[in-house]
Design an enzyme around this catalytic site. Structure first.
Site, PDB file in Angstrom:
ATOM      1  N   GLY A  20       0.807  -1.212   0.000  1.00 50.06           N
ATOM      2  CA  GLY A  20       0.000   0.000   0.000  1.00 50.06           C
ATOM      3  C   GLY A  20       0.844   1.267   0.000  1.00 50.06           C
ATOM      4  O   GLY A  20       0.498   2.259  -0.646  1.00 50.06           O
ATOM      5  N   SER A  64      -2.429   9.137   5.392  1.00 51.31           N
ATOM      6  CA  SER A  64      -1.487  10.249   5.262  1.00 51.31           C
ATOM      7  C   SER A  64      -0.580  10.067   4.057  1.00 51.31           C
ATOM      8  O   SER A  64       0.101  11.007   3.628  1.00 51.31           O
ATOM      9  CB  SER A  64      -0.627  10.350   6.527  1.00 51.31           C
ATOM     10  OG  SER A  64       0.232   9.225   6.640  1.00 51.31           O
ATOM     11  N   SER A  99      -2.416   9.698  11.072  1.00 53.13           N
ATOM     12  CA  SER A  99      -1.028   9.265  10.832  1.00 53.13           C
ATOM     13  C   SER A  99      -0.072  10.401  10.489  1.00 53.13           C
ATOM     14  O   SER A  99       0.839  10.236   9.679  1.00 53.13           O
ATOM     15  CB  SER A  99      -0.999   8.205   9.716  1.00 53.13           C
ATOM     16  OG  SER A  99      -1.858   7.134   9.997  1.00 53.13           O
ATOM     17  N   ASP A 149      -0.259   1.345  12.917  1.00 54.84           N
ATOM     18  CA  ASP A 149       0.419   0.064  12.737  1.00 54.84           C
ATOM     19  C   ASP A 149       0.694  -0.642  14.059  1.00 54.84           C
ATOM     20  O   ASP A 149       0.981  -1.845  14.078  1.00 54.84           O
ATOM     21  CB  ASP A 149       1.737   0.259  11.978  1.00 54.84           C
ATOM     22  CG  ASP A 149       1.519   0.459  10.481  1.00 54.84           C
ATOM     23  OD1 ASP A 149       0.380   0.242  10.011  1.00 54.84           O
ATOM     24  OD2 ASP A 149       2.483   0.841   9.789  1.00 54.84           O
TER      25      ASP A 149
END
EC number: 2.5.1.19
Length: 444
Positions: free
Chosen positions: A89, A164, A192, A326
Site C-alpha cells: 500500500g 497520510s 497518521s 500500525d
C-alpha cells in the site's frame, strides 16, 4: 543488569524511511548511497517501480546505490509503463503520486486486495494537476491508468481521512512541478501525521525547498514543521518549490513498528527484552509504543542505543491511536495480558489496510481466549483466561502485522502457529529467526 539477564534483539531498518530515502535517491542527480535500507518485499516493490520509471539500483550487502532518473519519472509513450504494486500500500500511494508528476502513460495495479483499497482521493488531486485518470474497473480503486505531462503546480487539496500517504506522495512529487505547489489539507480529520513528518525530514535532508504554514488569526504563517504534533484540516498547508533532490549518502534508522512486537514481549514475558537500534528521539509515530506500554504499567529504560522493557503487571487503558495505527495489532495482543479492559480509538482507517485490521485483531484475540468488541472507530480488548497449553493456528490474513503480533501469544503458554508465516517478508523477512530468541529466552 548483565547481558545474560535479558534477550537482545537488533531492530530492522525502518520500512517507512527506506521507502522515502530510496525514492529521494531515485530523484537525485547522479548517485546516492542509501545505508542500511530494509530488505523486504515492500521495499523491493518500490525499487522495481522506480526502476520502471527510469531509476537504477545497485544492491550491496549493507547499502543500496540509487542512480537518479534523468528528467524525472518516465512512462510509456503509447502503451503504459506497468507499475506492479502487488500488496504494498505504501508503494502504491507514494508512487502513484510520483507517476502523476512524471511524463507519459503509467498503469498502477496490484493484488486483488490492493484493488479493494481506495485511491480516489489521491487521483482527484492528480486530476487537478492536469493528469488524465482512467479506472479499469471500479471508480476510485486500482487498476488505474495515468496520462501525465508533469504537475502544473499551484494549489492542491487533499484529505487525510483515509491515509497520510496521499499527502506524502504529493509532497515527494511536488518538487517536479512547473511552478510552486501549495498543498492544503481538507476534510474532517487527519490520521497518521508522524508519517508525513518522516517525509518532510527526508525532503529537508535531500535539500528540497519547502515550508509549512499554519492558519493563525486568519493569516497563513510559516511554522517549524518539527513542532507540528497535530493536523487540523483547513488550518495547515505545505508550500513546495521546484527544486532538486541532492544527497551523497543517507543512513536509515531502526524501525519502531517492527520493534514493537519485541518491546511488548518484554512486558508480557518472563525475561526483559532489549531492542537495539531504536532512536528514542525518532520522528517515527510508532515510537509511541513506549508511552503506551508505560501507561499500561510496563517498566522501560532507554538510552542512546536502544530500549529495554521489563516483565510487568499490565492494566488496561483508553488510548487514541490515530497517529500510530500500525501498532494496533501489537497493543491489542498485549492488552489481552492485562488485568482490565483496553479501548483503542480513532482507528477507522485500519479497515482499509492489508486486511480489516480491527476485525482481524479482535478475531485473533478471541481465538486465543480473550474477548473483544469492535465499532466503526474503536476496538476494545477485554482480558479473559488465555488458552495456555493449547496449540492454536492464528489466521494471518496475508497481513504481516497480524502474523507478527499474534506470535506474542506464545508468551501466554500457547503454542502459537502462524497460518502463513511467510507473509512477514513484506516488512521483516528475518522476524521468525529473531522471534526464536524471544521464545528460547522465555523457555517456550
Amino acid at each position: 543488569m548483565t547481558s545474560d539477564n535479558f534477550i537482545k534483539i537488533k531492530a530492522p531498518s525502518s520500512k517507512s524511511m527506506s521507502h522515502r530515502a530510496l525514492i529521494a535517491g531515485a530523484f537525485s542527480d547522479g548517485s546516492t548511497v542509501v545505508l542500511d535500507p530494509l530488505d523486504s518485499n515492500d521495499i523491493n516493490r518500490t525499487m522495481d517501480c522506480l526502476s520502471t520509471m527510469g531509476a537504477e539500483f545497485s544492491v550491496e550487502q549493507n547499502s543500496t546505490v540509487a542512480i537518479g532518473m534523468q528528467g524525472g519519472p518516465r512512462g510509456g509513450a503509447k502503451e503504459p509503463a506497468v507499475l506492479e504494486m502487488r500488496d504494498s500500500g505504501t508503494t502504491c500511494r507514494l508512487l502513484t503520486a510520483i507517476a502523476g508528476a512524471g511524463k507519459g502513460v503509467f498503469r498502477v495495479q496490484g493484488t486483488p486486495r490492493m484493488h479493494d483499497r481506495p485511491i480516489g482521493e489521491l487521483t482527484n488531486a492528480l486530476e487537478s494537476q492536469g493528469v488524465k485518470v482512467t479506472f479499469a474497473d471500479k471508480q476510485g480503486y486500482p487498476p488505474v491508468t495515468l496520462e501525465s505531462n508533469g504537475f502544473i503546480g499551484g494549489e492542491i487539496e487533499i484529505s487525510l481521512e483515509e491515509s497520510s500517504q496521499y499527502l506524502s506522495g504529493l509532497l515527494l512529487a511536488a518538487p517536479y512541478a512547473h511552478e510552486t505547489t501549495v498543498i492544503k489539507v481538507v476534510g474532517k480529520k487527519a490520521v497518521s501525521w508522524p508519517y508525513v513528518a518522516l517525509t518532510l525530514k527526508v525532503m529537508e535532508d535531500f535539500k528540497i525547498s519547502f515550508s509549512v504554514e499554519k492558519l493563525k488569526d486568519g493569516q497563513w504563517e510559516k511554522t517549524d514543521w518539527r513542532t507540528v504534533s497535530k493536523v487540523v484540516p483547513g488550518e495547515i498547508r505545505f508550500r513546495v518549490n521546484p527544486s532538486d533532490y541532492q544527497r551523497d549518502s543517507y543512513s536509515v534508522e531502526g524501525d519502531w513498528s517492527n520493534g514493537s512486537y519485541f518491546l511488548a514481549a518484554g512486558a508480557v514475558g518472563t525475561k526483559p527484552v532489549r531492542v537495539e537500534g531504536l532512536a528514542i528521539d525518532s520522528l517515527q509515530g510508532d515510537r509511541a509504543i513506549v508511552d503506551i506500554l508505560k501507561a499500561m504499567g510496563a517498566k522501560i529504560e532507554s538510552d542512546s542505543s536502544g530500549v529495554t522493557v521489563y516483565p510487568s503487571k499490565l492494566h488496561g487503558i483508553e488510548v487514541d491511536m490515530g497517529l500510530c495505527p500500525d501498532l494496533v495489532p501489537t497493543v491489542a495482543v498485549a492488552a489481552a495480558f492485562a488485568d482490565s479492559p483496553t479501548t483503542i480509538t480513532n482507528v477507522a482507517h485500519l479497515r482499509i489496510k492489508e486486511c480489516d485490521r480491527l476485525d482481524a485483531s479482535a478475531t485473533e484475540v478471541m481465538r486465543a481466549g480473550g474477548k473483544a468488541e469492535v465499532g466503526d472507530d474503536f476496538i476494545k480488548i477485554i482480558p479473559a483466561p488465555l488458552k495456555k497449553g493449547e496449540k492454536i493456528v492464528f489466521s494471518t490474513y496475508d497481513d504481516h502485522r497480524l502474523a507478527m503480533s499474534t506470535a506474542i501469544f506464545s508468551l501466554a503458554g500457547i503454542e502459537a502457529v502462524a497460518e502463513e508465516p511467510q507473509c512477514v517478508a513484506k516488512s521483516f523477512p528475518d522476524f521468525w529467526k529473531e522471534w526464536d530468541k524471544i521464545k528460547k529466552g522465555n523457555g517456550c
